[in-house]
Design a protein around this motif. Structure first.
Motif, PDB file in Angstrom:
ATOM      1  N   LEU A 249       0.833  -0.709   0.079  1.00 18.95           N
ATOM      2  CA  LEU A 249       0.581   0.068  -0.381  1.00 18.95           C
ATOM      3  C   LEU A 249       0.635   1.052  -0.153  1.00 18.95           C
ATOM      4  O   LEU A 249       0.144   2.234  -0.035  1.00 18.95           O
ATOM      5  CB  LEU A 249      -1.193  -0.020   1.655  1.00 18.95           C
ATOM      6  CG  LEU A 249      -2.359  -1.105   1.660  1.00 18.95           C
ATOM      7  CD1 LEU A 249      -2.232  -1.275   2.772  1.00 18.95           C
ATOM      8  CD2 LEU A 249      -3.132  -1.379  -0.096  1.00 18.95           C
TER       9      LEU A 249
ATOM     10  N   PRO B 248      -7.013  -3.329   0.992  1.00 19.11           N
ATOM     11  CA  PRO B 248      -5.904  -3.827   1.353  1.00 19.11           C
ATOM     12  C   PRO B 248      -5.556  -5.005   0.522  1.00 19.11           C
ATOM     13  O   PRO B 248      -4.503  -5.609  -0.204  1.00 19.11           O
ATOM     14  CB  PRO B 248      -5.792  -3.717   3.034  1.00 19.11           C
ATOM     15  CG  PRO B 248      -6.801  -3.390   3.233  1.00 19.11           C
ATOM     16  CD  PRO B 248      -8.155  -3.233   2.006  1.00 19.11           C
TER      17      PRO B 248
ATOM     18  N   THR C 164      -0.726  -6.251   5.748  1.00 19.27           N
ATOM     19  CA  THR C 164      -0.167  -4.996   4.997  1.00 19.27           C
ATOM     20  C   THR C 164      -0.339  -3.693   5.092  1.00 19.27           C
ATOM     21  O   THR C 164       0.350  -2.465   5.018  1.00 19.27           O
ATOM     22  CB  THR C 164      -1.529  -5.019   4.187  1.00 19.27           C
ATOM     23  OG1 THR C 164      -2.981  -4.004   5.290  1.00 19.27           O
ATOM     24  CG2 THR C 164      -1.934  -6.205   3.413  1.00 19.27           C
TER      25      THR C 164
ATOM     26  N   ALA D 252      -5.689   1.976  -4.649  1.00 16.75           N
ATOM     27  CA  ALA D 252      -6.623   1.672  -4.881  1.00 16.75           C
ATOM     28  C   ALA D 252      -7.608   1.059  -5.886  1.00 16.75           C
ATOM     29  O   ALA D 252      -8.649   0.016  -5.970  1.00 16.75           O
ATOM     30  CB  ALA D 252      -7.691   2.214  -3.485  1.00 16.75           C
TER      31      ALA D 252
ATOM     32  N   SER E 232      -0.571   0.956  -4.298  1.00 21.87           N
ATOM     33  CA  SER E 232      -0.779   1.962  -3.200  1.00 21.87           C
ATOM     34  C   SER E 232      -2.135   3.263  -4.246  1.00 21.87           C
ATOM     35  O   SER E 232      -2.512   3.734  -3.402  1.00 21.87           O
ATOM     36  CB  SER E 232       0.184   3.782  -3.186  1.00 21.87           C
ATOM     37  OG  SER E 232       0.814   4.063  -4.460  1.00 21.87           O
TER      38      SER E 232
ATOM     39  N   TYR F 219      -2.532  -1.842   6.644  1.00 22.86           N
ATOM     40  CA  TYR F 219      -2.980  -0.987   6.428  1.00 22.86           C
ATOM     41  C   TYR F 219      -3.636   0.350   7.967  1.00 22.86           C
ATOM     42  O   TYR F 219      -3.916  -0.145   8.804  1.00 22.86           O
ATOM     43  CB  TYR F 219      -4.292  -1.632   5.757  1.00 22.86           C
ATOM     44  CG  TYR F 219      -5.820  -0.721   6.330  1.00 22.86           C
ATOM     45  CD1 TYR F 219      -6.505  -0.191   5.129  1.00 22.86           C
ATOM     46  CD2 TYR F 219      -7.107  -0.942   6.887  1.00 22.86           C
ATOM     47  CE1 TYR F 219      -7.457   0.963   4.801  1.00 22.86           C
ATOM     48  CE2 TYR F 219      -8.145  -0.396   6.562  1.00 22.86           C
ATOM     49  CZ  TYR F 219      -7.973   0.532   5.520  1.00 22.86           C
ATOM     50  OH  TYR F 219      -9.263   1.361   5.064  1.00 22.86           O
TER      51      TYR F 219
ATOM     52  N   ARG G 234      -6.010  -1.751  -6.835  1.00 25.32           N
ATOM     53  CA  ARG G 234      -5.511  -2.678  -6.617  1.00 25.32           C
ATOM     54  C   ARG G 234      -7.398  -3.177  -7.255  1.00 25.32           C
ATOM     55  O   ARG G 234      -7.548  -4.426  -7.277  1.00 25.32           O
ATOM     56  CB  ARG G 234      -6.046  -1.964  -5.127  1.00 25.32           C
ATOM     57  CG  ARG G 234      -4.438  -2.385  -5.021  1.00 25.32           C
ATOM     58  CD  ARG G 234      -4.546  -1.325  -3.230  1.00 25.32           C
ATOM     59  NE  ARG G 234      -5.899  -1.277  -2.707  1.00 25.32           N
ATOM     60  CZ  ARG G 234      -4.592   0.422  -2.278  1.00 25.32           C
ATOM     61  NH1 ARG G 234      -4.441   1.097  -2.584  1.00 25.32           N
ATOM     62  NH2 ARG G 234      -5.884   1.220  -1.181  1.00 25.32           N
TER      63      ARG G 234
ATOM     64  N   ASP H 265     -11.290   0.433   0.225  1.00 25.90           N
ATOM     65  CA  ASP H 265      -9.629   0.691   0.073  1.00 25.90           C
ATOM     66  C   ASP H 265      -9.426  -0.712  -0.444  1.00 25.90           C
ATOM     67  O   ASP H 265      -8.153  -0.150  -0.890  1.00 25.90           O
ATOM     68  CB  ASP H 265      -9.144   1.227   1.603  1.00 25.90           C
ATOM     69  CG  ASP H 265      -9.880   2.164   2.470  1.00 25.90           C
ATOM     70  OD1 ASP H 265     -10.620   2.899   1.758  1.00 25.90           O
ATOM     71  OD2 ASP H 265     -10.121   1.795   3.421  1.00 25.90           O
TER      72      ASP H 265
END
Length: 481
Positions: free
Chosen positions: A274, A445, A407, A282, A280, A409, A285, A443
């Motif tokens: 992250l 992670p 992670t 989202a 990094s 997070y 991801r 988010d």
């Protein structure tokens, strides 16, 4: 990177072949149940990481309670009750008359002493033991009462205390700490005792108290899953708790009303770095999460031993079930490509994937890279990584803590939301945990992948076969005829 919740126990049972099993298909004694299983990785209840270990330890030990993650309600086993008025001080009342298989009484001090000793051992990687150590006070005011005083309120204690990792060990084991010898011939407090210990040729368990209609003797056979499956079909075995992937579909016809599947306390995620690089963002991801065809991996490298994720929290710990599959849990290659384009993912960039022993990571990386139109890095580097969790408690808190740990997070308000979920009474915590889950799904992670499931098939001679996530098949409940 592969994260694990348990360390290797001092004893790894590599090969166990049943003593006394009837290979010829001859009828066994009326009170004998012949059970096929894979080799347990450990027979230590504080370090169980596989279904076979849960099956064996579940027969030899009785936990304080069973716990239903769907409702948050405990069902008393060795405990008479688990209660608190403020969720900071908890009182556990034990049932009277509990004994170890060596005849010594099981008291509240047995639990206190076991938790203290086992939590200090190098192999005690269980999260539940680490969480217990942070209690300000763990005492036994009287032989049937355990008193826990926490450093902060927690409504998850009933789930924590139902963990098989918190069963008691006799004083003889705690004094000697000769764990290899002890777990070769374990002394528990459960419905079955070990007869002769684990031998090179096998093992036999004998019921402690009479139970009409139920098996008095268990004969366990460790073998190839396909061979065990066939032995149940032919009558050489009464029950098998392993079903290979190529028999998964046949199971439904070969054993139409004599098979069961249940959620296991294992879950896998694709973790994302992250703090650096493309991940990094989202949006990126989410794009890669949509490029994962979980069903194809389930049918392929995972040999139908998992269930594709519908949510971030797996069924073994989820407080209730989601009404629909989460968006990052679905396969949608075109939407994934669109999100990468929206985030201006550099065209032609190679995607590094973290090194891992997980057999699914590289097939997943290749599949997702093809689906969303990017190139897989030739040398795996710092990128998405495998996160395999084998859970020791049915509390969602364990899953969430490991995700944060793996992670790094962090998000505004997340810690407070997680704290609120932990403090809420377990029977009322489902709604708060869904809020926690929804924030993590936003988010991302980690991308939810799948959770494990167990199988059992049985012959007509057996009945009343039931299973739980943390106890595998309850061999004490199986009837024979």
């Amino acid at each position: 990177m592969t994260m694990r919740l348990c360390l290797l126990a001092p004893l790894v049972v590599a090969v166990l072949v049943t003593a006394g099993c009837t290979e010829s298909g001859e009828s066994p004694a009326p009170d004998v149940l012949r059970v096929g299983m894979s080799a347990p990785m450990s027979t230590n209840p504080a370090d169980v990481r596989d279904q076979a270990g849960r099956l064996a330890t579940g027969a030899l030990w009785t936990p304080l309670a069973d716990y239903d993650p769907a409702t948050g309600k405990p069902t008393a086993r060795a405990a008479e009750s688990i209660s608190s008025t403020d969720r900071t001080t908890w009182t556990v009342k034990l049932k009277e008359g509990g004994k170890f298989h060596d005849g010594t009484p099981v008291t509240a001090q047995s639990y206190v002493d076991t938790w203290k000793v086992v939590s200090q051992e190098s192999w005690a990687g269980s999260r539940v033991l680490k969480d217990l150590v942070r209690a300000k006070e763990i005492t036994a005011p009287d032989p049937l009462t355990i008193r826990l005083v926490l450093d902060r309120p927690s409504g998850q204690i009933p789930a924590l205390l139902s963990s098989p990792a918190l069963v008691p060990l006799p004083a003889s084991a705690l004094t000697s700490r000769d764990w290899i010898r002890f777990f070769s011939s374990p002394i528990g407090n459960g419905p079955f005792r070990m007869d002769g210990g684990w031998q090179p040729t096998g093992a036999k368990l004998v019921r402690v108290a009479d139970a009409p209609g139920k098996a008095r003797v268990l004969e366990l056979k460790i073998g190839d899953p396909a061979a065990l499956y066939d032995d149940v079909k032919s009558g050489k075995l009464d029950l098998s708790t392993v079903v290979p992937g190529d028999r998964h579909e046949a199971m439904h016809t070969d054993f139409a009303q004599r098979h069961v599947m249940w959620a296991l306390p294992s879950v896998s995620y694709l973790g994302f770095p992250l703090t650096a690089g493309y991940f990094s963002d989202a949006t990126i991801r989410h794009g890669f999460a949509l490029g994962i065809d979980r069903a194809a991996l389930e049918a392929g490298v995972l040999a139908k031993q998992v269930d594709p994720a519908k949510s971030l929290l797996p069924p073994a710990v989820a407080p209730g079930e989601r009404s629909s599959t989460c968006r990052p849990c679905t396969f949608d290659a075109e939407a994934g490509k669109s999100l990468l384009a929206q985030a201006e993912f550099p065209a032609g960039s190679a995607v590094p994937f973290g090194q891992s022993q997980a057999n699914w990571l590289r097939p997943l990386a290749e599949q997702a890279s093809t689906a969303v139109g990017v190139r897989l890095a030739a040398d795996p580097g710092k990128g998405p990584f495998a996160l395999d969790l084998n859970l020791s408690t049915p509390s969602p808190q364990e899953v969430l803590a490991k995700i944060v740990e793996a992670t790094g997070y962090q998000s505004d308000g997340f810690a407070d939301l997680l704290k609120s979920a932990e403090e809420t009474e377990s029977t009322d915590s489902g709604e708060v945990y869904r809020l926690v889950e929804n924030q993590l799904l936003r988010d991302l992670p980690v991308a939810p992948l799948w959770s494990g499931h167990g199988h059992a098939v049985w012959a007509e001679r057996a009945g009343d076969v039931k299973a739980t996530s943390f106890g595998s098949v309850d061999l004490s409940a199986v009837s024979v005829r």
